[in-house]
Scaffold this motif. Structure first.
Motif, short mmCIF file in Angstrom:
data_model
loop_
_atom_site.label_atom_id
_atom_site.label_comp_id
_atom_site.label_asym_id
_atom_site.label_seq_id
_atom_site.Cartn_x
_atom_site.Cartn_y
_atom_site.Cartn_z
N LEU A 78 15.93 13.26 8.52
CA LEU A 78 14.70 12.54 8.89
C LEU A 78 14.00 13.12 10.11
N LEU A 79 14.26 14.40 10.38
CA LEU A 79 13.50 15.07 11.44
C LEU A 79 12.12 15.44 10.91
N GLU A 80 12.02 15.55 9.59
CA GLU A 80 10.73 15.78 8.93
C GLU A 80 10.55 14.71 7.86
N PRO A 81 9.37 14.12 7.78
CA PRO A 81 9.12 13.19 6.67
C PRO A 81 8.87 13.98 5.39
N VAL A 82 9.32 13.45 4.26
CA VAL A 82 9.04 14.12 2.99
C VAL A 82 7.63 13.71 2.53
N ASP A 83 6.99 14.55 1.72
CA ASP A 83 5.67 14.18 1.18
C ASP A 83 5.85 13.28 -0.04
N SER A 84 6.81 13.67 -0.87
CA SER A 84 7.15 12.82 -2.02
C SER A 84 8.60 13.07 -2.39
N ALA A 99 12.87 2.09 7.17
CA ALA A 99 14.29 2.40 7.35
C ALA A 99 14.58 2.60 8.83
N ASP A 100 15.78 2.18 9.25
CA ASP A 100 16.16 2.30 10.65
C ASP A 100 16.65 3.73 10.93
N ARG A 101 15.73 4.56 11.38
CA ARG A 101 16.02 5.98 11.52
C ARG A 101 17.16 6.27 12.49
N ASN A 102 17.22 5.54 13.57
CA ASN A 102 18.28 5.80 14.55
C ASN A 102 19.65 5.48 13.98
N ALA A 103 19.73 4.36 13.29
CA ALA A 103 21.01 3.97 12.69
C ALA A 103 21.42 5.00 11.64
N ILE A 104 20.44 5.48 10.88
CA ILE A 104 20.72 6.46 9.83
C ILE A 104 21.20 7.77 10.44
N ARG A 105 20.51 8.20 11.48
CA ARG A 105 20.87 9.48 12.11
C ARG A 105 22.27 9.48 12.68
N GLN A 106 22.76 8.30 13.06
CA GLN A 106 24.12 8.24 13.60
C GLN A 106 25.16 8.56 12.53
N ARG A 107 24.76 8.41 11.28
CA ARG A 107 25.71 8.72 10.20
C ARG A 107 25.62 10.17 9.76
N ILE A 108 24.72 10.92 10.39
CA ILE A 108 24.52 12.31 10.01
C ILE A 108 24.67 13.19 11.24
N GLY A 109 25.65 14.10 11.20
CA GLY A 109 25.79 15.06 12.31
C GLY A 109 25.04 16.33 11.94
N ILE A 110 24.39 16.95 12.91
CA ILE A 110 23.70 18.21 12.61
C ILE A 110 23.96 19.22 13.71
#
Ligand SMILES: Nc1ncnc2c1ncn2[C@@H]1O[C@H](COP(=O)(O)OP(=O)(O)O)[C@@H](O)[C@H]1O
Ligand SMILES: [Mg+2]
Length: 294
Positions: A78-84, A99-110
Motif C-alpha cells: 500500500l505504498l502505491e495505490p492501484v488504479d484497478s 482499509a486501515d493502512r497502518n494496521a495492514i502494514r504491520q502485517r507486512i514486512g518490507i
C-alpha cells in the motif's frame, strides 16, 4: 550476479510445496493480487497482475529493470495505490476504501535495496523505534524482541553499534531484523542484495533462506538465480508490467518456454559469467537498458 548459496551453506535446502507445515491455517492465500493495474501518467507499469502467495511459500520475481517489480511490491504494501484490480491480505481486501493502512502494514514486512537505517541511532534503537512509537510496545518487550532478532540474523554483538560501523551485509541483516519486529505475516524483499559487494551477498541470502525454512511467507524480487532456484517455491518472470511466464524455479530457469524469458536469462547468465568482477547489479541493469534486447 550469481551467488552459490550451496557453497556457503552446509547443505542445499529444498523446499517442497507440499512440505509447508501449516495445517491449521486457512487455505486462503496470504497475498493475492487480482487484475492489478497501475500507471504513472501514461506509463502503464502493471498491466493486469494476478498472483497468489500461499502460507509458507517463497515466491520469487525476476525481470529486467523497469518491468514493474518494485511497483508490484509497493502496491502490496500500500505504498502505491492501484488504479484497478484488488489486493488481498489473508483474505481481506486491503485495497478497499477505508482499509486501515497502518494496521495492514504491520502485517507486512518490507526490505529494500537501500537499508534505510537511521544513521544516528544504535542498531537496537533502529529495531525498536517503530515498535515503541507506532505500536506502543513497552521498551522492555521491544528490547527483548530486538535482541532475539539480532541473534536470529547472526548479529547479537552489534546491538550497541551504529550503522556506519557495520558492513553493508550486516546493515542489510539489521534491516531484515527490523522488518521482523512486528511479527509480519509476509515479508517482501526488493533486490535486497543488489547494492552489496559480492562477498557480502551470501550472508544476507542465508538469513533469507533460514527465514523461509522457518515457514515465513515471502515475496522476493531478486537477481540471484541460484537463490530463486534453491529457496523459491515458485518463480515469476515479469516483462512490461505483465507476468510473461511462471512455474517451478527449476523448470523456468532451465527450460523457459517464452522467448522473452529465454532472452532475459541468456543475457543475465552471460553477463554474470563474463563479468565476474562486476561490483553491483546496478551496472548490469544500466548496461541492459542501454544495450536493449530487442
Ligand atoms: N513513483 C513513480 N513515478 C513515476 N514513474 C515511476 C514511479 N515508480 C516507478 N516508475 C516507473 O515505473 C516503471 C517500473 O518501475 P519499477 O516498478 O521500479 O520496475 P523494476 O523494479 O522492475 O525495475 C519504470 O518505468 C519506472 O520509471
Ligand atoms: Mg526495482
Amino acid at each position: 550476479m550469481l551467488v552459490n548459496v550451496e557453497r556457503r551453506a552446509e547443505k542445499p535446502y529444498k523446499r517442497g510445496m507440499s512440505a509447508a507445515p501449516v495445517p491449521e491455517r486457512s487455505t486462503e492465500p496470504v497475498v493475492r493480487l487480482e487484475g492489478v493495474r497501475k500507471s504513472f501518467g501514461d506509463n502503464l507499469v502493471l498491466d493486469g497482475i494476478d498472483l497468489d502467495v500461499s502460507a509458507g511459500q517463497v515466491l520469487t520475481v525476476i525481470g529486467r529493470s523497469g518491468s514493474g517489480k518494485s511497483t508490484l511490491l509497493r502496491c502490496v504494501n500500500l505504498l502505491e495505490p492501484v488504479d484497478s484490480g484488488r489486493v488481498f491480505l489473508e483474505g481481506e481486501e486491503i485495497t478497499r476504501k477505508g482499509a486501515d493502512r497502518n494496521a495492514i502494514r504491520q502485517r507486512i514486512g518490507i526490505v529494500f535495496q537501500q537499508f534505510n537505517l537511521f544513521p544516528h541511532l544504535k542498531v537496537i534503537d533502529n529495531l525498536t523505534l517503530a515498535a515503541r512509537r507506532v505500536s506502543h510496545m513497552p521498551r522492555k518487550e521491544a528490547n527483548a524482541r530486538a535482541v532475539e532478532l539480532l541473534e536470529r540474523v547472526g548479529l547479537p554483538e552489534k546491538a550497541k553499534s551504529y550503522p556506519h560501523q557495520l558492513s553493508g551485509g550486516q546493515q542489510q541483516r539489521v534491516a531484515i531484523a527490523r522488518a521482523l519486529m512486528m511479527r509480519p505475516h509476509v515479508m517482501l524483499f526488493d533486490e535486497v542484495t543488489s547494492a552489496l559487494d559480492p562477498e557480502l551477498v551470501g550472508e544476507v541470502l542465508i538469513v533469507m533462506r533460514d527465514l523461509a525454512r522457518d515457514g515465513m511467507t515471502m515475496l522476493v524480487v531478486t537477481h540471484e538465480m541460484q537463490f530463486a532456484r534453491e529457496v523459491g517455491d515458485w518463480l515469476v518472470f515479469m516483462d512490461g508490467g505483465r507476468i510473461v511466464e511462471q512455474g517451478k524455479p527449476e523448470r523456468v530457469l532451465s527450460d523457459p518456454k517464452e522467448e522473452g524469458t529465454r532472452r532475459f536469462l541468456r543475457r543475465t547468465l552471460t553477463l554474470a559469467h563474463s563479468l565476474e568482477e562486476l561490483e553491483s547489479v546496478e551496472e548490469l541493469t544500466i548496461d541492459e537498458e542501454e544495450g536493449g534486447t530487442e
